[in-house]
Design a protein around this motif. Structure first.
Motif, PDB file in Angstrom:
ATOM      1  N   ARG A 260     -45.723  35.198  -2.093  1.00 40.11           N
ATOM      2  CA  ARG A 260     -44.153  35.489  -2.041  1.00 40.11           C
ATOM      3  C   ARG A 260     -43.838  36.000  -0.719  1.00 40.11           C
ATOM      4  NH1 ARG A 260     -41.407  38.009  -7.137  1.00 40.11           N
ATOM      5  NH2 ARG A 260     -42.637  36.266  -8.071  1.00 40.11           N
ATOM      6  N   THR A 261     -42.845  35.233  -0.082  1.00 42.95           N
ATOM      7  CA  THR A 261     -42.368  35.628   1.142  1.00 42.95           C
ATOM      8  C   THR A 261     -41.254  36.741   1.160  1.00 42.95           C
ATOM      9  OG1 THR A 261     -42.311  32.988   1.698  1.00 42.95           O
ATOM     10  CG2 THR A 261     -41.227  34.776   3.084  1.00 42.95           C
ATOM     11  N   THR A 262     -41.596  37.582   2.190  1.00 43.19           N
ATOM     12  CA  THR A 262     -40.735  39.073   2.081  1.00 43.19           C
ATOM     13  C   THR A 262     -39.812  38.641   3.229  1.00 43.19           C
ATOM     14  OG1 THR A 262     -42.451  40.393   1.366  1.00 43.19           O
ATOM     15  CG2 THR A 262     -40.505  41.312   2.540  1.00 43.19           C
ATOM     16  N   VAL A 263     -38.611  38.430   3.204  1.00 44.15           N
ATOM     17  CA  VAL A 263     -37.632  38.035   4.246  1.00 44.15           C
ATOM     18  C   VAL A 263     -36.417  39.278   3.963  1.00 44.15           C
ATOM     19  CG1 VAL A 263     -35.702  36.508   4.898  1.00 44.15           C
ATOM     20  CG2 VAL A 263     -37.850  35.835   3.831  1.00 44.15           C
ATOM     21  N   ASN A 264     -36.215  40.108   5.269  1.00 50.62           N
ATOM     22  CA  ASN A 264     -35.292  41.236   5.054  1.00 50.62           C
ATOM     23  C   ASN A 264     -34.150  40.796   5.983  1.00 50.62           C
ATOM     24  OD1 ASN A 264     -33.910  43.537   5.033  1.00 50.62           O
ATOM     25  ND2 ASN A 264     -35.801  44.745   5.503  1.00 50.62           N
ATOM     26  N   VAL A 265     -32.734  40.626   5.327  1.00 52.28           N
ATOM     27  CA  VAL A 265     -31.781  40.275   5.862  1.00 52.28           C
ATOM     28  C   VAL A 265     -30.708  41.483   5.893  1.00 52.28           C
ATOM     29  CG1 VAL A 265     -31.927  37.716   5.457  1.00 52.28           C
ATOM     30  CG2 VAL A 265     -30.770  39.216   3.796  1.00 52.28           C
ATOM     31  N   GLY A 266     -31.467  42.492   5.255  1.00 54.73           N
ATOM     32  CA  GLY A 266     -30.385  43.573   4.997  1.00 54.73           C
ATOM     33  C   GLY A 266     -29.273  43.341   3.913  1.00 54.73           C
ATOM     34  N   ARG A 267     -28.191  43.958   4.043  1.00 57.79           N
ATOM     35  CA  ARG A 267     -27.143  43.674   3.035  1.00 57.79           C
ATOM     36  C   ARG A 267     -25.899  43.617   3.935  1.00 57.79           C
ATOM     37  NH1 ARG A 267     -26.889  45.731  -2.505  1.00 57.79           N
ATOM     38  NH2 ARG A 267     -29.261  45.687  -3.349  1.00 57.79           N
ATOM     39  N   PRO A 268     -25.700  42.339   4.410  1.00 53.08           N
ATOM     40  CA  PRO A 268     -24.279  42.031   5.334  1.00 53.08           C
ATOM     41  C   PRO A 268     -23.003  42.264   4.545  1.00 53.08           C
ATOM     42  CG  PRO A 268     -26.142  40.387   5.494  1.00 53.08           C
ATOM     43  CD  PRO A 268     -26.727  41.042   4.424  1.00 53.08           C
ATOM     44  N   GLY A 269     -22.048  42.831   5.258  1.00 54.75           N
ATOM     45  CA  GLY A 269     -20.809  43.136   4.428  1.00 54.75           C
ATOM     46  C   GLY A 269     -20.078  41.729   4.197  1.00 54.75           C
ATOM     47  N   SER A 270     -20.486  40.494   4.327  1.00 56.27           N
ATOM     48  CA  SER A 270     -19.777  39.199   4.058  1.00 56.27           C
ATOM     49  C   SER A 270     -20.609  38.379   3.970  1.00 56.27           C
ATOM     50  CB  SER A 270     -18.678  38.945   5.080  1.00 56.27           C
ATOM     51  OG  SER A 270     -19.284  38.250   6.219  1.00 56.27           O
ATOM     52  N   SER A 320     -38.120  29.466 -13.139  1.00 58.53           N
ATOM     53  CA  SER A 320     -39.537  28.774 -12.752  1.00 58.53           C
ATOM     54  C   SER A 320     -39.655  28.690 -11.292  1.00 58.53           C
ATOM     55  CB  SER A 320     -39.956  27.605 -13.315  1.00 58.53           C
ATOM     56  OG  SER A 320     -38.891  26.807 -13.389  1.00 58.53           O
ATOM     57  N   THR A 321     -38.585  28.224 -10.759  1.00 60.72           N
ATOM     58  CA  THR A 321     -38.543  28.022  -9.225  1.00 60.72           C
ATOM     59  C   THR A 321     -38.631  29.403  -8.441  1.00 60.72           C
ATOM     60  OG1 THR A 321     -37.324  25.900  -9.557  1.00 60.72           O
ATOM     61  CG2 THR A 321     -37.380  26.692  -7.350  1.00 60.72           C
ATOM     62  N   TRP A 322     -37.706  30.365  -9.026  1.00 59.80           N
ATOM     63  CA  TRP A 322     -37.568  31.751  -8.378  1.00 59.80           C
ATOM     64  C   TRP A 322     -38.806  32.233  -8.519  1.00 59.80           C
ATOM     65  CZ3 TRP A 322     -34.085  33.984  -5.299  1.00 59.80           C
ATOM     66  CH2 TRP A 322     -34.166  35.336  -5.369  1.00 59.80           C
ATOM     67  N   LYS A 323     -39.914  31.988  -9.239  1.00 61.30           N
ATOM     68  CA  LYS A 323     -40.862  32.838  -9.435  1.00 61.30           C
ATOM     69  C   LYS A 323     -41.786  32.560  -8.048  1.00 61.30           C
ATOM     70  CE  LYS A 323     -44.939  33.094 -12.477  1.00 61.30           C
ATOM     71  NZ  LYS A 323     -45.676  32.271 -13.722  1.00 61.30           N
ATOM     72  N   HIS A 324     -41.649  31.326  -7.570  1.00 67.15           N
ATOM     73  CA  HIS A 324     -42.422  30.866  -6.453  1.00 67.15           C
ATOM     74  C   HIS A 324     -41.739  30.979  -5.281  1.00 67.15           C
ATOM     75  CE1 HIS A 324     -45.570  29.404  -9.179  1.00 67.15           C
ATOM     76  NE2 HIS A 324     -44.486  28.779  -9.815  1.00 67.15           N
ATOM     77  N   TYR A 325     -40.328  31.135  -5.158  1.00 65.26           N
ATOM     78  CA  TYR A 325     -39.764  30.985  -3.769  1.00 65.26           C
ATOM     79  C   TYR A 325     -38.887  32.114  -3.489  1.00 65.26           C
ATOM     80  CZ  TYR A 325     -41.490  26.239  -3.738  1.00 65.26           C
ATOM     81  OH  TYR A 325     -42.475  25.180  -3.558  1.00 65.26           O
ATOM     82  N   GLY A 326     -38.537  32.999  -4.656  1.00 64.27           N
ATOM     83  CA  GLY A 326     -37.844  34.082  -4.464  1.00 64.27           C
ATOM     84  C   GLY A 326     -38.258  35.039  -3.578  1.00 64.27           C
ATOM     85  N   VAL A 327     -37.593  35.750  -2.751  1.00 60.89           N
ATOM     86  CA  VAL A 327     -37.900  36.756  -1.861  1.00 60.89           C
ATOM     87  C   VAL A 327     -36.940  38.046  -2.106  1.00 60.89           C
ATOM     88  CG1 VAL A 327     -38.080  35.055  -0.051  1.00 60.89           C
ATOM     89  CG2 VAL A 327     -36.112  36.150  -0.215  1.00 60.89           C
ATOM     90  N   PRO A 345     -31.560  34.138   1.010  1.00 61.49           N
ATOM     91  CA  PRO A 345     -32.814  34.017   1.712  1.00 61.49           C
ATOM     92  C   PRO A 345     -33.856  33.276   1.015  1.00 61.49           C
ATOM     93  CG  PRO A 345     -32.724  36.167   1.367  1.00 61.49           C
ATOM     94  CD  PRO A 345     -31.094  35.696   1.057  1.00 61.49           C
ATOM     95  N   GLY A 346     -33.637  33.455  -0.350  1.00 61.12           N
ATOM     96  CA  GLY A 346     -34.599  32.447  -1.243  1.00 61.12           C
ATOM     97  C   GLY A 346     -34.455  31.215  -1.302  1.00 61.12           C
ATOM     98  N   LEU A 351     -35.769  25.652   0.795  1.00 59.11           N
ATOM     99  CA  LEU A 351     -35.305  24.374   1.418  1.00 59.11           C
ATOM    100  C   LEU A 351     -36.415  24.347   2.660  1.00 59.11           C
ATOM    101  CD1 LEU A 351     -31.451  25.209   1.828  1.00 59.11           C
ATOM    102  CD2 LEU A 351     -32.679  23.331   0.644  1.00 59.11           C
ATOM    103  N   CYS A 352     -36.631  25.471   3.195  1.00 60.09           N
ATOM    104  CA  CYS A 352     -37.704  25.362   4.553  1.00 60.09           C
ATOM    105  C   CYS A 352     -39.117  24.648   3.928  1.00 60.09           C
ATOM    106  CB  CYS A 352     -37.825  26.826   4.948  1.00 60.09           C
ATOM    107  SG  CYS A 352     -38.294  26.696   6.812  1.00 60.09           S
ATOM    108  N   ALA A 353     -39.404  25.374   2.631  1.00 57.23           N
ATOM    109  CA  ALA A 353     -40.669  24.784   2.168  1.00 57.23           C
ATOM    110  C   ALA A 353     -40.878  23.246   1.833  1.00 57.23           C
ATOM    111  CB  ALA A 353     -40.970  25.723   0.973  1.00 57.23           C
ATOM    112  N   ASN A 354     -39.610  22.726   1.835  1.00 55.85           N
ATOM    113  CA  ASN A 354     -39.521  21.172   1.664  1.00 55.85           C
ATOM    114  C   ASN A 354     -39.065  20.574   2.962  1.00 55.85           C
ATOM    115  OD1 ASN A 354     -39.866  20.774  -1.242  1.00 55.85           O
ATOM    116  ND2 ASN A 354     -38.453  22.392  -1.514  1.00 55.85           N
ATOM    117  N   GLY A 355     -39.263  21.128   3.998  1.00 59.46           N
ATOM    118  CA  GLY A 355     -39.066  20.497   5.346  1.00 59.46           C
ATOM    119  C   GLY A 355     -37.482  20.558   6.012  1.00 59.46           C
TER     120      GLY A 355
END
Length: 392
Positions: A260-270, A320-327, A345-346, A351-355
């Motif tokens: 599972r990918t760890t993607v840190n975008v923080g907590r933007p205000g908008s 089921s999809t979130w289980k594999h692509y959620g971040v 980011p999930g 989307l990135c995994a599918n090109g």
């Protein structure tokens, strides 16, 4: 004489319409006085043009990680133990066989219910007749948590599988005439996860409809462990066995084996900043595509579901999809399907995994994987172009 048609002429036209409908094998629908909402998709109220207000801009929408407050409200805290195997026996399953099924290796729970088929204008529906109190834990957790589903069964109404609703064009809240039987109201739609089963009715209604007693068997245990051959052997010749956890019995695809990918975008205000930050995690993917999907799926977090298909959160992921692509997008140690800081980011990850980062037709195909409809793809691309012009 008046120009209005005579009563005889009107009746002849009505009879002709009914004859054509019957010949086409269509489903006759008699609408009820009030439509109830689906247990997984809130009814969207229509707003007149005078009442409508301009939608706020993305940079004015503040993300929130709060789940839908109505989700599961009022439930008794039932823990879902979904079936791994569904079987239909040739006749009533005797008590000794039930005990033998429960003694099979890896089987943790067994339930036996009535089953039968009804026809609505020639269209067959396969139904299980259940006791709401006993069967509640055998459904997915979102369904088990919805008191409206079980109240509907207790009232003698039909709870239809979401897939069957789409397949047969059924309408929530409508009355359907059973051939040679009563009228059934579709009171709720839910994703039941029971292959070949179109819906649920109460045990009492099943008896009234003449369903076969004690022929449907459901077994729960650790996914992928209950022996299909063992179940078939105990139920004997003529039984049908359906594996409901087939995904756990086959080799997983390489993309499912990725950590599972760890993607840190923080907590933007908008939401605008959130889409921009999340898109950078997929080189080549424009933030406007993420924003367009967010608009179509939830109106940027204003309608987080659950949908009639069971999709959840601001980006409407299937669990089921979130289980594999959620971040974990904000680095809080959780992958929360309800949190926009994880969901956006999930979506970029999926989307990135599918090109999607390759653009062109690859991007369009990746969006198609998100929701299997080319009309959906065209709608997303059109909204993305509008965002690009607005925020250029």
């Amino acid at each position: 004489m008046s120009g209005l048609p005579s009563f005889r002429a009107v009746m002849l036209m009505v009879i002709a319409v009914l004859a054509v409908t019957a010949a086409a094998g269509g489903v006759v629908v008699i609408m009820g006085d009030n439509l109830v909402r689906t247990v997984q998709e809130p009814v969207r109220r229509q707003v007149s043009p005078r009442q409508s207000q301009p939608a706020p801009r993305l940079d004015q929408l503040v993300p929130t990680a709060e789940p839908v407050k109505e989700f599961g409200k009022g439930g008794p805290g039932v823990t879902s133990t979904p079936p791994r195997v569904l079987a239909i026996a040739a006749g009533t399953v005797p008590k000794s066989t039930r005990f033998a099924l429960g003694a099979l290796k890896h089987v943790q729970k067994v339930i036996v219910v009535d089953a039968g088929a009804v026809k609505v204008s020639g269209t067959g529906l396969n139904l299980l007749a259940v006791d709401p109190a006993d069967f509640r834990s055998w459904t997915p957790q979102p369904v088990a948590d919805q008191p409206a589903v079980w109240s509907a069964l207790a009232r003698g109404e039909l709870v239809a599988d979401a897939g069957s609703m789409r397949k047969f064009g059924m309408i929530l809240g409508a009355m359907y005439q059973v051939d040679g039987g009563p009228r059934l109201r579709v009171a709720a739609s839910a994703t039941l996860g029971l292959t070949g089963v179109d819906g649920l009715v109460s045990a009492d209604l099943g008896k009234a409809l003449g369903f076969a007693p004690g022929v449907a068997v459901l077994l729960h245990g650790k996914p992928g462990t209950i022996s299909e051959a063992g179940v078939r052997k105990l139920l004997g010749k003529g039984s049908q066995v359906v594996v409901l956890d087939a995904a756990h019995r086959t080799a997983k695809q390489p993309q499912q084996q990725k950590p599972r990918t760890t993607v840190n975008v923080g907590r933007p205000g908008s939401y605008l900043d959130l889409y921009r930050a999340a898109a950078t995690r997929c080189p080549g993917l424009s933030w406007t595509v993420l924003a367009a999907i967010g608009q179509v799926e939830s109106g940027h977090g204003r309608n987080n579901g659950p949908s009639s298909a069971g999709a959840l959160g601001p980006m409407q992921f299937m669990p089921s999809t979130w289980k594999h692509y959620g971040v974990d997008g904000d680095g809080d140690g959780k992958t929360d399907i309800w949190s926009p800081y994880d969901a956006v980011p999930g979506a970029a990850n999926y989307l990135c995994a599918n090109g999607a980062g390759q653009g062109g037709e690859k991007l369009r195909k990746a969006i198609w994987f998100y929701n299997h409809s080319w009309d959906y793809v065209n709608k997303v691309m059109g909204i993305a172009e509008a965002y690009a012009r607005t925020y250029a």
